[in-house]
Design an enzyme around this catalytic site. Structure first.
Site, PDB file in Angstrom:
ATOM      1  N   SER A  39       0.838  -1.188   0.000  1.00  0.00           N
ATOM      2  CA  SER A  39       0.000   0.000   0.000  1.00  0.00           C
ATOM      3  C   SER A  39       0.886   1.256   0.000  1.00  0.00           C
ATOM      4  O   SER A  39       1.737   1.402  -0.874  1.00  0.00           O
ATOM      5  CB  SER A  39      -0.950  -0.038   1.203  1.00  0.00           C
ATOM      6  N   ARG A  64     -11.716   5.971  10.518  1.00  0.00           N
ATOM      7  CA  ARG A  64     -11.231   4.594  10.484  1.00  0.00           C
ATOM      8  C   ARG A  64     -12.301   3.639   9.979  1.00  0.00           C
ATOM      9  O   ARG A  64     -12.003   2.704   9.227  1.00  0.00           O
ATOM     10  CB  ARG A  64     -10.762   4.170  11.879  1.00  0.00           C
ATOM     11  N   ASP A  69      -8.908  -6.541  -4.433  1.00  0.00           N
ATOM     12  CA  ASP A  69      -8.505  -5.232  -3.901  1.00  0.00           C
ATOM     13  C   ASP A  69      -9.080  -4.145  -4.799  1.00  0.00           C
ATOM     14  O   ASP A  69      -8.613  -3.936  -5.907  1.00  0.00           O
ATOM     15  CB  ASP A  69      -6.980  -5.149  -3.847  1.00  0.00           C
ATOM     16  N   HIS A  93      -8.062  -5.315   0.078  1.00  0.00           N
ATOM     17  CA  HIS A  93      -6.779  -4.628   0.186  1.00  0.00           C
ATOM     18  C   HIS A  93      -5.948  -5.151   1.352  1.00  0.00           C
ATOM     19  O   HIS A  93      -4.714  -5.198   1.273  1.00  0.00           O
ATOM     20  CB  HIS A  93      -7.016  -3.124   0.347  1.00  0.00           C
ATOM     21  N   ASP A  94      -6.589  -5.560   2.415  1.00  0.00           N
ATOM     22  CA  ASP A  94      -5.868  -6.070   3.578  1.00  0.00           C
ATOM     23  C   ASP A  94      -5.130  -7.375   3.298  1.00  0.00           C
ATOM     24  O   ASP A  94      -4.377  -7.853   4.162  1.00  0.00           O
ATOM     25  CB  ASP A  94      -6.837  -6.289   4.746  1.00  0.00           C
TER      26      ASP A  94
END
Length: 381
Positions: free
Chosen positions: A157, A227, A322, A355-356
């Site tokens: 990232s 968040r 992602d 994405h994680d």
């Protein structure tokens, strides 16, 4: 929980701090007369000093990438599944360095540091920094460690963006660049997500124009919302459906605005836990650094020209689900590298975890990293 012995763990690690007294001129024009970086190391630097790997962290990361801080530490570093003896980044072979970026809240100079001009915390007065500024500070850290050339610079990232910037700014100081789940610049959609997150923080009644420290409060609500929004973008719709579906927390509808669905409970938990460990001013700064990243802009908008001088070989990795930094964005990087006649390997990992994925122990992903790092030559430790 008590730490138990593990043959593939780097064990207990102690963060170190390096003070820099030479001025650092930032891209925004502000000069930091001095600054400090907190960092951790794993493994041993060999006599030839050719086995050093720099790990660059993502937006909400820090220097604690592997191991534990005490025997009672319940949680290892954020990339512990990837770094350690026998792991893809094998600390039996490599000396791994992970710094906390300037402007972060992990101990490096940032909003939570004392501003020598005022004697108070920097807070909102800490200048905006860019990925280029981070690379420059990391290069100075390499100098203090007597590392002329990194065996590899790696990150996921925002960390992957730093690896790409390293190849551009210091083309002869790294032999390999590993760019994971990244992009050469943010899309308008990504910039929009970041702006909504920043607006949530800045609109919090406790923000006080970034001077909330002086009021003894924290903009918890705004940071929590930021968040929660970010976390939605890090996960795929498939993983949210598989993990939560439309499951009700109480097993029935309550016809109100409190938590009813399990996904709501999960997002609030993520937001509340994040508030306890991250600083709002640092979050604002980090998201702006993401927005500003566009290394091709200084080369006539040609990423090919931006990377053309580097001697590094590349591994670029992406993940099928992602949508924050889609495989198409990684392929743009690959195309520029190929157009510049550079040595590049590319792997797209089939993953439903969004994405994680870059943080997780996905077998094919780890196999690709392991194989690539096995091909990096260096002297024996």
């Amino acid at each position: 929980m008590t730490l138990t012995a593990s043959s593939d763990s780097v064990g207990i690690v102690i963060p170190q701090t390096q003070e820099f007294t030479a001025p650092l001129t930032l891209d925004c024009g502000v000069v930091l007369k001095s600054f400090s970086l907190v960092y951790e190391t794993y493994g041993r630097l060999n006599a030839a000093r050719d086995n050093a790997v720099l790990i660059c962290h993502a937006l909400s990361g820090d220097h604690h990438a592997a191991g534990f801080h005490s025997i009672d530490d319940p949680k290892p570093g954020w990339w512990d599944n990837c770094i350690g003896p026998g792991k893809p980044i094998d600390t039996n072979r490599f000396f791994v360095v992970c710094p906390n970026n300037l402007g972060g809240c992990g101990g490096s100079t940032g909003p939570l540091s004392i501003n020598p001009a005022s004697g108070k915390l920097y807070g909102a007065d800490f200048p905006l920094v860019t990925v280029r500024d981070w690379v420059e500070s990391q290069a100075r850290l390499a100098d203090t460690l007597s590392i002329d050339t990194w065996a590899a610079v790696m990150g996921g990232s925002l960390g992957g963006m730093q690896a790409l910037q390293w190849a551009i700014d210091y083309p002869h100081r790294l032999r390999h660049a590993i760019v994971v789940a990244a992009a050469s610049k943010l899309s308008p959609q990504n910039i929009a997500f970041n702006e909504v997150a920043r607006h949530a923080i800045r609109s919090d009644a406790n923000f006080h124009a970034g001077r909330y420290y002086e009021h003894g409060v924290v903009p918890e609500h705004g940071l929590m919302l930021a968040r929660m929004l970010g976390h939605i973008t890090y996960l795929s719709d498939d993983v949210l459906m598989a993990r939560f579906g439309r499951e009700l927390r109480d097993g029935k509808l309550n016809y109100g605005y409190d938590i009813e669905f399990q996904i709501e409970s999960y997002l609030r938990y993520q937001g509340e836990s994040f508030v306890k460990r991250f600083d709002a001013n640092s979050y604002l700064l980090m998201t702006k650094s993401l927005d500003y990243f566009d290394p091709a802009a200084r080369f006539g908008d040609s990423l090919k020209d931006a990377v053309a001088r580097t001697d590094a070989k590349f591994l670029v990795a992406s993940f099928s689900s992602d949508w924050r930094f889609s495989p198409a964005r990684s392929r743009e990087i690959v195309r520029a590298l190929l157009d510049a006649d550079l040595d590049v390997s590319y792997v797209e990992i089939d993953s439903e975890l969004g994405h994680d994925s870059f943080l997780l122990n996905i077998p094919l992903y780890h196999a690709a990293l392991r194989t690539y790092f096995q091909g990096i030559t260096c002297h024996v430790v």
